[in-house]
Structures are given as structure tokens and as C-alpha cells.
Design an enzyme around this catalytic site. Sequence first.
Site, PDB file in Angstrom:
ATOM      1  N   GLU A 163      44.188  43.342   3.716  1.00 11.91           N
ATOM      2  CA  GLU A 163      45.650  43.354   3.838  1.00 11.91           C
ATOM      3  C   GLU A 163      46.243  44.612   3.195  1.00 11.91           C
ATOM      4  O   GLU A 163      47.292  45.094   3.602  1.00 11.91           O
ATOM      5  CB  GLU A 163      46.224  42.087   3.183  1.00 11.91           C
ATOM      6  CG  GLU A 163      47.495  41.605   3.821  1.00 11.91           C
ATOM      7  CD  GLU A 163      47.917  40.220   3.333  1.00 11.91           C
ATOM      8  OE1 GLU A 163      47.924  39.971   2.114  1.00 11.91           O
ATOM      9  OE2 GLU A 163      48.251  39.375   4.180  1.00 11.91           O
ATOM     10  N   LYS A 171      54.805  35.472  11.865  1.00 12.20           N
ATOM     11  CA  LYS A 171      55.635  34.501  11.122  1.00 12.20           C
ATOM     12  C   LYS A 171      56.915  34.202  11.911  1.00 12.20           C
ATOM     13  O   LYS A 171      57.372  33.061  11.948  1.00 12.20           O
ATOM     14  CB  LYS A 171      56.007  35.080   9.746  1.00 12.20           C
ATOM     15  CG  LYS A 171      54.874  35.067   8.747  1.00 12.20           C
ATOM     16  CD  LYS A 171      55.389  35.467   7.378  1.00 12.20           C
ATOM     17  CE  LYS A 171      54.261  35.774   6.439  1.00 12.20           C
ATOM     18  NZ  LYS A 171      54.684  36.475   5.237  1.00 12.20           N
ATOM     19  N   HIS A 212      19.001  35.687   4.852  1.00 13.53           N
ATOM     20  CA  HIS A 212      18.380  34.868   5.895  1.00 13.53           C
ATOM     21  C   HIS A 212      19.359  34.598   7.034  1.00 13.53           C
ATOM     22  O   HIS A 212      19.179  33.657   7.804  1.00 13.53           O
ATOM     23  CB  HIS A 212      17.886  33.549   5.289  1.00 13.53           C
ATOM     24  CG  HIS A 212      16.872  33.773   4.214  1.00 13.53           C
ATOM     25  ND1 HIS A 212      15.522  33.777   4.456  1.00 13.53           N
ATOM     26  CD2 HIS A 212      17.026  34.055   2.897  1.00 13.53           C
ATOM     27  CE1 HIS A 212      14.880  34.023   3.325  1.00 13.53           C
ATOM     28  NE2 HIS A 212      15.773  34.209   2.365  1.00 13.53           N
TER      29      HIS A 212
HETATM   30  O1  PA5 Z   1      49.356  39.562  -0.720  1.00 15.15           O
HETATM   31  C1  PA5 Z   1      50.394  39.062  -0.335  1.00 15.15           C
HETATM   32  O2  PA5 Z   1      51.515  39.441  -0.753  1.00 15.15           O
HETATM   33  C2  PA5 Z   1      50.389  37.929   0.662  1.00 15.15           C
HETATM   34  O3  PA5 Z   1      49.158  37.754   1.251  1.00 15.15           O
HETATM   35  C3  PA5 Z   1      50.816  36.632  -0.028  1.00 15.15           C
HETATM   36  O4  PA5 Z   1      49.958  36.347  -1.093  1.00 15.15           O
HETATM   37  C4  PA5 Z   1      50.871  35.422   0.903  1.00 15.15           C
HETATM   38  O5  PA5 Z   1      51.537  35.739   2.085  1.00 15.15           O
HETATM   39  C5  PA5 Z   1      51.601  34.275   0.205  1.00 15.15           C
HETATM   40  O6  PA5 Z   1      52.866  34.693  -0.187  1.00 15.15           O
HETATM   41  P1  PA5 Z   1      53.752  33.918  -1.235  1.00 15.15           P
HETATM   42  O7  PA5 Z   1      53.074  33.958  -2.554  1.00 15.15           O
HETATM   43  O8  PA5 Z   1      55.049  34.653  -1.230  1.00 15.15           O
HETATM   44  O9  PA5 Z   1      53.897  32.517  -0.732  1.00 15.15           O
END
Ligand code: PA5
Length: 443
Positions: free
Chosen positions: A274, A409, A295
Site C-alpha cells: 500500500e 470504497k 515444500h
Molecule cells: O494504512 C492505512 O492507512 C489503511 O490501510 C488503514 O489502516 C485501513 O484502511 C483502516 O483505516 P482506519 O484505521 O481509518 O479504519
Amino acid sequence: MEINYSFMMEEFLKEKGIKPEDIREFEPEAAKAHKMIQERGFSELAFLDLPFQDTREIEDTGRWIREKAEYFLILGIGGSALGPRVLLDTFKKTHRPNVFIYDNVDPGTLDRILRHIKLKDTVINVITKSGTTGETVASFMILWDSLKKEGLRPEEHIVITTDPEKGPMRRIAKEYALRSLSIPSGVVGRYSVLSPVGLLLASVLGVKPQELLEGARQVHKRCTVAELKENPAYMFGSLLHLMDKKFSRRINILMPYSDALKSFSEWFCQLWAESLGKNGKGLMPYPSVGAVDQHSQLQLWIEGPDDKVVIFIRIEDYGVDYKIPEIFPDIKEFAFLGGHTLSKLIQAEQEATALSLMKAGRPNITISINTISPTTIGELFHFFEIATAFTGILYGINPFNQPAVEEGKLYTRAMMGSPDLEDRLREVMSVREKANYKIGYRP
Ligand code: PA5
């Protein structure tokens, strides 16, 4: 913690390896990225301050939960769940409280959890930095309603971990006088495990948050120095970047030789993917575990496409051990194992895998930690976070946002009836009608 990157180098991989002069020539680029980090070119570099935080409020809340709860249920997803899961898998020793992490909105999983726990004996930790993540909000709403239906008071059962000021979850915490902890405003999800996101669970599990932070502080000292050759996190990021630039090797496999660290691979995958996958650039992480994947995957890594780098995590001391008994002396396939320990076997397997990859011209790095403890886990978390931020800056991208996931989203919200997204819903309907390349059958 020590990193052996010999099997990335020309000396071992011949023309498929990195030359010492490649690293020397890369120093100015690393220096630019270092400057950006030092000058806090992104406000989200605030994660660098986490090792030095005061943890008393977290510890007090952890103590309250340990005394009160039979069950501890975390609601969160992404960075708000993957880090806690590492801590759960690594440090869960006692039966009480029984801990569950509900991240995916799979109704079957929630059903199993709700059948297992008694809400009156449960503390629920809702973790969401933004306070708006659909999956977390939906499960929070279900649990809130369930508490109410059982005549229980949310303020006795819920701890909110969210932004100090912003977002609807902070509003709810204030309005209903719920216990709450703050994720510092500059710290984003996947860099947040060493904030209350992970530290509260650590404390509930009986691990002292300061021990995790001590490991992070040790890494911080070594991994914020300017010189590439002195800085393990910068070296790690630079080598993986060079493997992409010079040889188009863009798949990075994390392979800890430990079951407890299997979920660490998953945590790393979110952080790496990400953070780095932007503007057509990026490195693709793959979660693995040794010796199991020898394996399962190793054949492909050695003889398949030469587009990977394997990152091993080697454990020097497993804390416990078993001796293999010296029995069946006449069966030569068994006899050589007798008298050795399981830790010697798994360590030999790690080294053998590194060697066989190297022999086939396949690059790999070994990160060795002494043992699995709060300090070494704190080291690993902070090491990979610094390395990721640094690598993202090398690629010239923002390693802290995830703009591409917003689109999905919006479609989800539209399908769930969000009134401001009628255009999106119409788009969904029209695509559904046209998407007719189908094969198979429905019973
Ligand atoms: O790294 C990030 O910012 C995202 O992957 C969030 O962790 C994820 O979308 C969850 O977001 P939140 O903590 O706002 O619910």
C-alpha cells in the site's frame, strides 16, 4: 538484529548481482531521501516519534481490561488489525482474556465469535484512525446494538482507539463518555502498530509496551543515521530498489522461519504494497513462512521467472527446543537427524534455502534476530517502517497515502445506498447489465 546481504551481491550472483560501486553510486540518492526524512518532508513521518511516547494511559487501560474481561474483541481492518494480529500470534500465552480480532466483514466469522464470547464479560476495542472505515463501522454498529439489547452499558465495554480530534468515532467517544486512546494525528494506519493500536493489546497480553518501544528505539538509533553503509534500513531499501532498477526484480518475498511470525509477513505485505504501489511503480510483497513454503513455493522461486528477492528472517534462539532422539540407527534416512535439535534443523533449512537460491543466481537477504521477544518484535516493526518510508521516497512517491483504494470504497457506499452517490449507483447498474461474458452454471 543483523542483515546479511551477501547473496544480493555480484561476488555471489555474478552478473545477476549488485556491484559495490552500484551502492557507492547510489549514495547521493539515499542522501536525498535521508534529508527528506530528517526534515519531515511528510507529516506522516510522525511515526518516527512513536518509540519515545509516554505509555502510562495505555498501560492503565490494559490493566483495567485484564482485571475485568474474560474476552477482548478488536474491531478494525488493515493497519488497525494486522499489527495487533502479529502481537496476538507472538505473545499470547495465557488463557485470559481470550482475544479475537474481527477484521473482515465475513458474517460467518462474526457468528463464530459471538457464539463463543459472553458480551457481559467482554471489552471491545474499536480501532479506526479515520473513524469512517465501512467494515469497522458496520461491526461496531452490530456490537453496540447487541450490548444495548443485553442491557449492557457501552461505556463499560468499549474502548475507542482513533484520531485525537477528528472523525465520527472521536465524536461518539466524547458524546457517550467512552474510554478512548489517541492515535497521534500524523500517524497513518499501516505505520501505527507502535501506537495504542498495537500497544493496548500488548498490554492486555501482559507485554510491557516500553519493551516493544525499547526495540524500536534501538533501531531508531541505527536507522536514522545519514550514511547508507551505516544504516540497515536504508541499505535494505536501496538494495531492493536497485534490484528493481537494474534487473526488474519486483517481487519481494518475506519468509520468517517461525510460525509466530507468519502474520508478521502479512503485516509487512500491507506496509510494502500500500505504501509503494503508486504511479505505475512499486514492489510486490508476498507473504511466506519457512520451512513450510520450501515444500510449496521454492521450486518456483529457483526455476521460475527471475523476478523475485527473498527476504529471510532467521531466529537464532527459539527460546524452547526439542532434541530429536537417537533411535532407528539402521535407517540411514532417519539416523543422521538423531541427537540434533529442532532449532538446529530449522536453522539449517533456512541457510540451505538461502544457499540454493544463491547458487541458482536468485538474490536473497537474511535478517537475523536473537530471539522472538517484545524488544526484537519492536525492532522489526520499526525497521520495516523506516525502510518502507525511505524506499517510497526513493521511488518519488508518497508512501503514506492510498488514493487508489478510494474508488472501490465509493462504489461500495453507492451499492449500500449512500444518498450522495446516486450517479455511482447508476454506473454500477449499467456495468452489471453489460458485463455478460459468463461461463459456468448455478445449481
Ligand atoms: O494504512 C492505512 O492507512 C489503511 O490501510 C488503514 O489502516 C485501513 O484502511 C483502516 O483505516 P482506519 O484505521 O481509518 O479504519
